[in-house]
Design a protein around this motif. Structure first.
Motif, PDB file in Angstrom:
ATOM      1  N   GLN A   1       0.828  -1.205   0.000  1.00 24.65           N
ATOM      2  CA  GLN A   1       0.000   0.000   0.000  1.00 24.65           C
ATOM      3  C   GLN A   1       0.870   1.266   0.000  1.00 24.65           C
ATOM      4  O   GLN A   1       0.489   2.293  -0.574  1.00 24.65           O
ATOM      5  CB  GLN A   1      -0.943   0.015   1.208  1.00 24.65           C
ATOM      6  CG  GLN A   1      -1.862  -1.180   1.318  1.00 24.65           C
ATOM      7  CD  GLN A   1      -2.806  -1.279   0.137  1.00 24.65           C
ATOM      8  OE1 GLN A   1      -3.199  -0.272  -0.457  1.00 24.65           O
ATOM      9  NE2 GLN A   1      -3.182  -2.499  -0.219  1.00 24.65           N
ATOM     10  N   PHE A   2       2.022   1.167   0.618  1.00 25.25           N
ATOM     11  CA  PHE A   2       2.932   2.314   0.677  1.00 25.25           C
ATOM     12  C   PHE A   2       3.936   2.291  -0.469  1.00 25.25           C
ATOM     13  O   PHE A   2       4.242   3.331  -1.066  1.00 25.25           O
ATOM     14  CB  PHE A   2       3.676   2.313   2.022  1.00 25.25           C
ATOM     15  CG  PHE A   2       2.778   2.438   3.211  1.00 25.25           C
ATOM     16  CD1 PHE A   2       2.302   3.673   3.615  1.00 25.25           C
ATOM     17  CD2 PHE A   2       2.381   1.316   3.921  1.00 25.25           C
ATOM     18  CE1 PHE A   2       1.456   3.790   4.707  1.00 25.25           C
ATOM     19  CE2 PHE A   2       1.540   1.413   5.023  1.00 25.25           C
ATOM     20  CZ  PHE A   2       1.071   2.653   5.409  1.00 25.25           C
TER      21      PHE A   2
ATOM     22  N   ARG B   1       2.967   3.630  -3.853  1.00 23.62           N
ATOM     23  CA  ARG B   1       2.632   5.054  -3.834  1.00 23.62           C
ATOM     24  C   ARG B   1       3.825   5.931  -3.442  1.00 23.62           C
ATOM     25  O   ARG B   1       3.665   7.118  -3.165  1.00 23.62           O
ATOM     26  CB  ARG B   1       1.447   5.292  -2.884  1.00 23.62           C
ATOM     27  CG  ARG B   1       0.175   4.596  -3.376  1.00 23.62           C
ATOM     28  CD  ARG B   1      -0.951   4.668  -2.365  1.00 23.62           C
ATOM     29  NE  ARG B   1      -2.158   4.060  -2.927  1.00 23.62           N
ATOM     30  CZ  ARG B   1      -2.487   2.775  -2.768  1.00 23.62           C
ATOM     31  NH1 ARG B   1      -1.701   1.970  -2.049  1.00 23.62           N
ATOM     32  NH2 ARG B   1      -3.592   2.292  -3.314  1.00 23.62           N
TER      33      ARG B   1
ATOM     34  N   ILE C   1       5.794   5.996  -0.764  1.00 24.13           N
ATOM     35  CA  ILE C   1       5.827   6.498   0.618  1.00 24.13           C
ATOM     36  C   ILE C   1       6.880   5.739   1.398  1.00 24.13           C
ATOM     37  O   ILE C   1       6.825   4.509   1.518  1.00 24.13           O
ATOM     38  CB  ILE C   1       4.455   6.347   1.306  1.00 24.13           C
ATOM     39  CG1 ILE C   1       3.390   7.144   0.545  1.00 24.13           C
ATOM     40  CG2 ILE C   1       4.533   6.810   2.750  1.00 24.13           C
ATOM     41  CD1 ILE C   1       1.984   6.943   1.080  1.00 24.13           C
ATOM     42  N   ASP C   2       7.840   6.461   1.943  1.00 29.70           N
ATOM     43  CA  ASP C   2       8.901   5.853   2.740  1.00 29.70           C
ATOM     44  C   ASP C   2       8.406   5.614   4.165  1.00 29.70           C
ATOM     45  O   ASP C   2       7.799   6.499   4.785  1.00 29.70           O
ATOM     46  CB  ASP C   2      10.131   6.771   2.760  1.00 29.70           C
ATOM     47  CG  ASP C   2      11.306   6.136   3.484  1.00 29.70           C
ATOM     48  OD1 ASP C   2      11.413   4.898   3.479  1.00 29.70           O
ATOM     49  OD2 ASP C   2      12.112   6.887   4.069  1.00 29.70           O
ATOM     50  N   LEU C   3       8.663   4.420   4.686  1.00 27.21           N
ATOM     51  CA  LEU C   3       8.327   4.101   6.070  1.00 27.21           C
ATOM     52  C   LEU C   3       9.583   4.249   6.922  1.00 27.21           C
ATOM     53  O   LEU C   3      10.584   3.573   6.688  1.00 27.21           O
ATOM     54  CB  LEU C   3       7.780   2.679   6.184  1.00 27.21           C
ATOM     55  CG  LEU C   3       6.542   2.342   5.355  1.00 27.21           C
ATOM     56  CD1 LEU C   3       6.048   0.939   5.692  1.00 27.21           C
ATOM     57  CD2 LEU C   3       5.437   3.361   5.596  1.00 27.21           C
TER      58      LEU C   3
ATOM     59  N   ILE D   1       3.283   2.029  12.437  1.00 26.96           N
ATOM     60  CA  ILE D   1       3.892   2.547  11.218  1.00 26.96           C
ATOM     61  C   ILE D   1       4.093   4.057  11.319  1.00 26.96           C
ATOM     62  O   ILE D   1       3.195   4.789  11.724  1.00 26.96           O
ATOM     63  CB  ILE D   1       3.001   2.241   9.995  1.00 26.96           C
ATOM     64  CG1 ILE D   1       2.850   0.720   9.808  1.00 26.96           C
ATOM     65  CG2 ILE D   1       3.552   2.893   8.736  1.00 26.96           C
ATOM     66  CD1 ILE D   1       1.748   0.335   8.852  1.00 26.96           C
TER      67      ILE D   1
ATOM     68  N   ALA E   1       5.087   6.915   8.573  1.00 24.57           N
ATOM     69  CA  ALA E   1       5.230   7.109   7.127  1.00 24.57           C
ATOM     70  C   ALA E   1       5.562   8.560   6.830  1.00 24.57           C
ATOM     71  O   ALA E   1       4.976   9.477   7.425  1.00 24.57           O
ATOM     72  CB  ALA E   1       3.936   6.707   6.417  1.00 24.57           C
TER      73      ALA E   1
ATOM     74  N   ARG F   1      -1.194  10.698  -2.134  1.00 23.79           N
ATOM     75  CA  ARG F   1      -0.574   9.384  -2.000  1.00 23.79           C
ATOM     76  C   ARG F   1      -0.833   8.779  -0.628  1.00 23.79           C
ATOM     77  O   ARG F   1      -1.042   7.563  -0.494  1.00 23.79           O
ATOM     78  CB  ARG F   1       0.931   9.467  -2.294  1.00 23.79           C
ATOM     79  CG  ARG F   1       1.715  10.362  -1.354  1.00 23.79           C
ATOM     80  CD  ARG F   1       3.106  10.679  -1.885  1.00 23.79           C
ATOM     81  NE  ARG F   1       3.853  11.483  -0.923  1.00 23.79           N
ATOM     82  CZ  ARG F   1       4.961  11.072  -0.311  1.00 23.79           C
ATOM     83  NH1 ARG F   1       5.458   9.883  -0.585  1.00 23.79           N
ATOM     84  NH2 ARG F   1       5.571  11.851   0.547  1.00 23.79           N
ATOM     85  N   MET F   2      -0.871   9.633   0.411  1.00 24.17           N
ATOM     86  CA  MET F   2      -1.110   9.129   1.761  1.00 24.17           C
ATOM     87  C   MET F   2      -2.569   8.767   1.956  1.00 24.17           C
ATOM     88  O   MET F   2      -2.893   7.718   2.538  1.00 24.17           O
ATOM     89  CB  MET F   2      -0.696  10.182   2.795  1.00 24.17           C
ATOM     90  CG  MET F   2      -0.711   9.671   4.233  1.00 24.17           C
ATOM     91  SD  MET F   2       0.599   8.482   4.543  1.00 24.17           S
ATOM     92  CE  MET F   2      -0.310   7.149   5.292  1.00 24.17           C
TER      93      MET F   2
ATOM     94  N   ALA G   1      -3.239   5.540   0.233  1.00 25.96           N
ATOM     95  CA  ALA G   1      -2.666   4.414   0.976  1.00 25.96           C
ATOM     96  C   ALA G   1      -3.551   4.044   2.164  1.00 25.96           C
ATOM     97  O   ALA G   1      -3.757   2.856   2.462  1.00 25.96           O
ATOM     98  CB  ALA G   1      -1.257   4.756   1.450  1.00 25.96           C
TER      99      ALA G   1
ATOM    100  N   SER H   1      -1.009  13.172  11.748  1.00 30.08           N
ATOM    101  CA  SER H   1      -0.046  13.673  10.770  1.00 30.08           C
ATOM    102  C   SER H   1       0.493  14.979  11.326  1.00 30.08           C
ATOM    103  O   SER H   1      -0.289  15.862  11.711  1.00 30.08           O
ATOM    104  CB  SER H   1      -0.718  13.920   9.412  1.00 30.08           C
ATOM    105  OG  SER H   1      -0.960  12.720   8.717  1.00 30.08           O
TER     106      SER H   1
END
Length: 302
Positions: free
Chosen positions: A215-216, A219, A221-223, A242, A244, A252-253, A256, A272
């Protein structure tokens, strides 16, 4: 009347340093709570406007008491993070010498970060755990232990003498603290943001974690943190914590999160908020806002 901010006390903890670092003008009354759950309870019950608690250490990882308390209250959200450099002294009362130290008190994370120093200088000393390094220093001042591993600020707060300074095994260790509020709106994006959430999968099966990570990955997205923790529902039942590098308002978020919500049993959104270090994420061209905007326009044109 100043609003109250609860923090993991007593006076002299690194958490109090985080509060002072955040509230430079001391516009809020800092109230020391005996434990992390107690600080969050003050927030939940409306007796505090905010709470500051330790979340993660660069050497020892996450703080289990904070993770568990956050998991139990969906109304509490992370609004900000604060980074504090952690350093320790060995503190004792007045005329105590190193050779007289038989019992040392500290927090488990501090014990882990000074393990080598203790093995070299106090190999026979008994190590006792306290709820915070400042609580350990307070107990030494009260005569309950011979020495404490705590911050220099704790030593000053409780009138203790440093037997040894800067005893951490690694220099430059950081602890990440989070500022919590109840039912708070999500802060606006800054471009250097972090989203924290918890994903609970439907069942433990082959490919469940890969499905979550995809899912990340697709898209861009760095974890920056992925940690499995027990749900408390039984042996082998785990959830995934998680961090992110993206904001809820970014396409993108949000996409996800939609994917996670469809494929997971539950998703807990914890906030966030701006990264304390201000580091900008590396966003692939196929995942930036313009790419999503062009994809939406194409879909609408069909």
């Amino acid at each position: 009347m100043r609003s109250r901010v609860a923090y993991l006390g007593p006076a002299g903890t690194f958490t109090e340093q985080a509060v002072r670092q955040w509230d430079v003008g001391q516009a809020h009354e800092a109230w020391p709570a005996p434990t992390v759950p107690a600080a969050i309870a003050e927030l939940r019950e409306g007796d505090a406007e905010a709470a500051v608690v330790p979340f993660e250490n660069s050497v020892e990882g996450s703080v289990p008491a904070t993770l568990q308390a956050l998991l139990e209250d969906a109304r509490v959200r992370i609004c900000q993070e604060i980074l504090v450099e952690v350093q320790f002294d060995l503190l004792a009362r007045g005329s105590t010498t190193l050779g007289q130290v038989d019992v040392v008190a500290t927090h488990p994370h501090a014990a882990a970060q000074t393990r080598d120093w203790l093995a070299q200088h106090l190999p026979r000393a008994e190590l006792v755990q306290e709820s915070s390094t400042a609580r350990a220093a307070q107990a030494v001042a009260e005569g309950r232990y011979d020495a404490a591993i705590a911050s220099p600020e704790a030593g000053a707060a409780y009138g203790l003498t440093p037997l040894a300074r800067r005893i951490a095994d690694r220099d430059g260790a950081l602890t990440r603290f989070v500022l919590l509020r109840r039912d708070a709106p999500v802060p606006p994006p800054t471009g250097a943001d972090r989203t924290t959430l918890v994903a609970l999968i439907w069942q433990n099966r082959p490919g469940a974690l890969l499905e979550l990570l995809e899912q990340f990955a697709v898209r861009g997205i760095d974890l920056t943190r992925l940690e499995s923790r027990p749900t408390g529902e039984g042996l082998g039942e785990y959830c995934f914590w998680i961090d992110a590098d993206a904001h809820l308002s970014e396409a993108r978020m949000s996409e996800a999160l939609l994917g996670l919500r469809r494929t997971c049993r539950d998703v807990r959104f914890l906030g966030s908020y701006p990264r304390a270090d201000g580091r900008l994420p590396a966003v692939p061209l196929h995942a930036d806002e313009q790419a999503y905007r062009e994809a939406r326009e194409w879909l609408e044109s069909l």
